[in-house]
Write a protein that holds these residues in place. Structure first.
Motif, PDB file in Angstrom:
ATOM      1  N   ARG A 155       0.787  -1.033  -0.007  1.00  0.00           N
ATOM      2  CA  ARG A 155      -0.157   0.101   0.046  1.00  0.00           C
ATOM      3  C   ARG A 155       0.841   1.236   0.106  1.00  0.00           C
ATOM      4  NH1 ARG A 155      -3.662  -1.864   5.012  1.00  0.00           N
ATOM      5  NH2 ARG A 155      -4.504  -3.678   4.262  1.00  0.00           N
ATOM      6  N   ALA A 157      -0.086   4.684   0.963  1.00  0.00           N
ATOM      7  CA  ALA A 157      -0.294   5.855   2.144  1.00  0.00           C
ATOM      8  C   ALA A 157       0.484   5.651   3.278  1.00  0.00           C
ATOM      9  CB  ALA A 157      -1.953   6.343   2.177  1.00  0.00           C
ATOM     10  N   GLU A 192       1.668  11.009  -1.159  1.00  0.00           N
ATOM     11  CA  GLU A 192       1.057   9.911  -0.222  1.00  0.00           C
ATOM     12  C   GLU A 192       1.294  10.123   1.305  1.00  0.00           C
ATOM     13  OE1 GLU A 192      -1.678   7.764  -1.153  1.00  0.00           O
ATOM     14  OE2 GLU A 192      -1.543   8.917  -2.750  1.00  0.00           O
ATOM     15  N   GLU A 226      -7.695   0.469   3.740  1.00  0.00           N
ATOM     16  CA  GLU A 226      -7.123  -0.334   2.820  1.00  0.00           C
ATOM     17  C   GLU A 226      -6.231   0.270   1.685  1.00  0.00           C
ATOM     18  OE1 GLU A 226     -10.673   1.755   0.768  1.00  0.00           O
ATOM     19  OE2 GLU A 226     -10.052   0.967   2.733  1.00  0.00           O
ATOM     20  N   ASN A 227      -5.925   1.580   1.785  1.00  0.00           N
ATOM     21  CA  ASN A 227      -4.912   2.040   1.095  1.00  0.00           C
ATOM     22  C   ASN A 227      -3.554   2.386   2.028  1.00  0.00           C
ATOM     23  OD1 ASN A 227      -6.471   2.517  -1.472  1.00  0.00           O
ATOM     24  ND2 ASN A 227      -7.636   4.211  -0.137  1.00  0.00           N
TER      25      ASN A 227
END
Length: 451
Positions: A155, A157, A192, A226-227
């Motif tokens: 991921r 972030a 991010e 989820e990110n």
């Protein structure tokens, strides 16, 4: 003129006198000459807090080129926790330097790197299987922790927090909250990176669970679990003002990370290694981070840093993905083993707790008598006072700067910090004698009373 005397110490050279002594005004002529050379040879962006040229340090003092001996309440920003020139560290450095100073661990490994990793795997919070990689600085450790978390989760972030400080590289500037002097004009920054509110009891008035609910709601709505690869937080925020989160905040955030497969990274660069009266500040809040970043006090003044964490997460990076030419330098590793031995076996955790009692009592008495002190906070030998306008509670940076300047002129090194520039932090080396610690606080009290 000698202002006071205290016992000598074996640290910082043979019997460095533990005295506050002002032979000249600060800066003296020799220091002024050296600082003129600095201005001509070193970029203006490399500033300095104390206008002296240091020539010796140890116990609780720093001695300058003019013979002035200043009480050290800064420890080189929490680096010389065991004391500058600690005998065990000096001996270890000399012995290793006589053997070899470098091979590069990625070329031909050596045992001391592995031994440091083994000690950190044992000492950091949690009894799970761990692994450690060594680097050069706290910023480098944080940056590599983020790399590892992104590789492990797949991921992009990362969440950092208001008032947080994590370094001066491009990625760690993005993680850092404060613009001046750390970020202004140096962008664009790594993408991010998202910022969430931290717990700041003096200013937000929230309980730990309330502050956590606010933070987690923002993360879920604006980023999405989820990110999210990682959450990066200092258990006690350092440059942001030695902010101690309300009880329950950190455990709630850590639990949420565990439930959502988000890597919880504790930045213990400033708060680690007995500084807070525990080996790591995370222990004070009952949290077990997935990854811990350390540096500063780890090697008694030598440049070294580490990422320690869950073995499955640490093993996510491919071979060659972690490292660096100087990471885990053998001389720094030797110093670290000596410093870590001192932390474990020389009663330094207990010494930090003793220093906390002195600082809480003395600074608390000041706060009770002066409503310009909005709060005394911290743990162990990592304490701070926040100065405010008593009428509005607004930060008072001008008073803070004036007190710090007066302390320096009177032979006491204190450091300011805080998002609003209104905090004085107290980071004495754990080797400081009690008499010198009390005298340093006396000077702070006099400087405040005169304003």
């Amino acid at each position: 003129m000698t202002l006071t005397a205290a016992p000598t110490t074996p640290h910082g050279g043979p019997g460095l006198p533990q005295v506050r002594r002002l032979a000249t005004a600060i800066p003296g002529p020799r220091s002024a000459e050296i600082l003129q050379r600095k201005a001509a040879a070193v970029p203006a962006g490399v500033g300095h807090t104390v206008p002296i040229a240091a020539v010796a340090a140890g116990g609780g003092v720093v001695v300058d080129a003019d013979g002035n001996s200043l009480i050290d309440l800064g420890s080189g920003i929490a680096v010389t926790t065991v004391g500058s020139a600690h005998p065990k560290v000096v001996e270890a450095i000399a012995a290793q330097a006589a053997q070899f100073t470098h091979t590069c661990f990625m070329i031909s490994p050596y045992e001391s790197y592995i031994a440091v990793a083994e000690v950190l795997n044992r000492l950091t919070p949690g009894d799970h299987e761990k692994k450690t990689a060594l680097f050069n600085s706290g910023a480098e450790a944080v940056e590599n922790a983020v790399k590892i978390a992104r590789k492990h989760t797949g991921r992009p972030a990362v969440v950092a927090f208001d008032h947080g400080y994590h370094g001066r590289t491009n990625l760690t500037m993005a993680l850092t909250a404060k613009s001046m002097p750390y970020k202004s004009g140096f962008g664009p920054f790594a993408p991010e990176i998202y910022r969430a509110p931290a717990s700041y009891p003096l200013r937000d008035g929230l309980t730990g669970p309330e502050a956590a609910a606010r933070t987690l709601s923002l993360i879920e709505k604006q980023i999405g679990a989820e990110n999210l690869a990682a959450v990066v937080i200092e258990p006690i925020q350092g440059e942001g003002g030695f902010i101690v989160p309300a009880d329950g905040f950190l455990p709630a955030v850590a639990d949420w990370c565990r439930d959502n497969d988000v890597v919880f990274i504790a930045d213990e660069v400033q708060s680690g290694f007995a500084r807070t009266g525990a080996m790591f500040a995370s222990e004070l809040f009952g949290i077990v981070p997935d990854l811990v970043t350390t540096a500063k006090g780890i090697a008694g003044g030598m440049p070294l840093a580490a990422v320690t964490g869950r073995a499955d997460i640490m093993d996510a990076a491919h071979a060659g993905g972690l490292g660096g030419t100087y990471g885990g330098n053998p001389v720094a590793c030797a110093a670290a083993l000596a410093a870590l031995d001192a932390f474990e076996n020389d009663g330094l955790i207990e010494r930090a707790q003793q220093i906390e009692r002195v600082l809480v009592d003395r600074l608390g008495a000041l706060a009770a008598a002066d409503d310009r002190i909005g709060e005394v906070r911290g743990r162990g030998a990592m304490m701070a006072v926040e100065f405010v306008d008593p009428a509005a509670g607004a930060p008072d940076a001008a008073l803070t700067g004036a007190v710090a300047k007066a302390c320096l002129a009177d032979g006491v090194i204190v450091l300011t910090c805080g998002t609003y520039g209104n905090v004085i932090r107290f980071l004495p080396p754990l080797s400081i004698p009690d008499a010198l610690l009390h005298e340093g606080i006396d000077v702070v009290a006099s400087a405040l009373a005169a304003r």
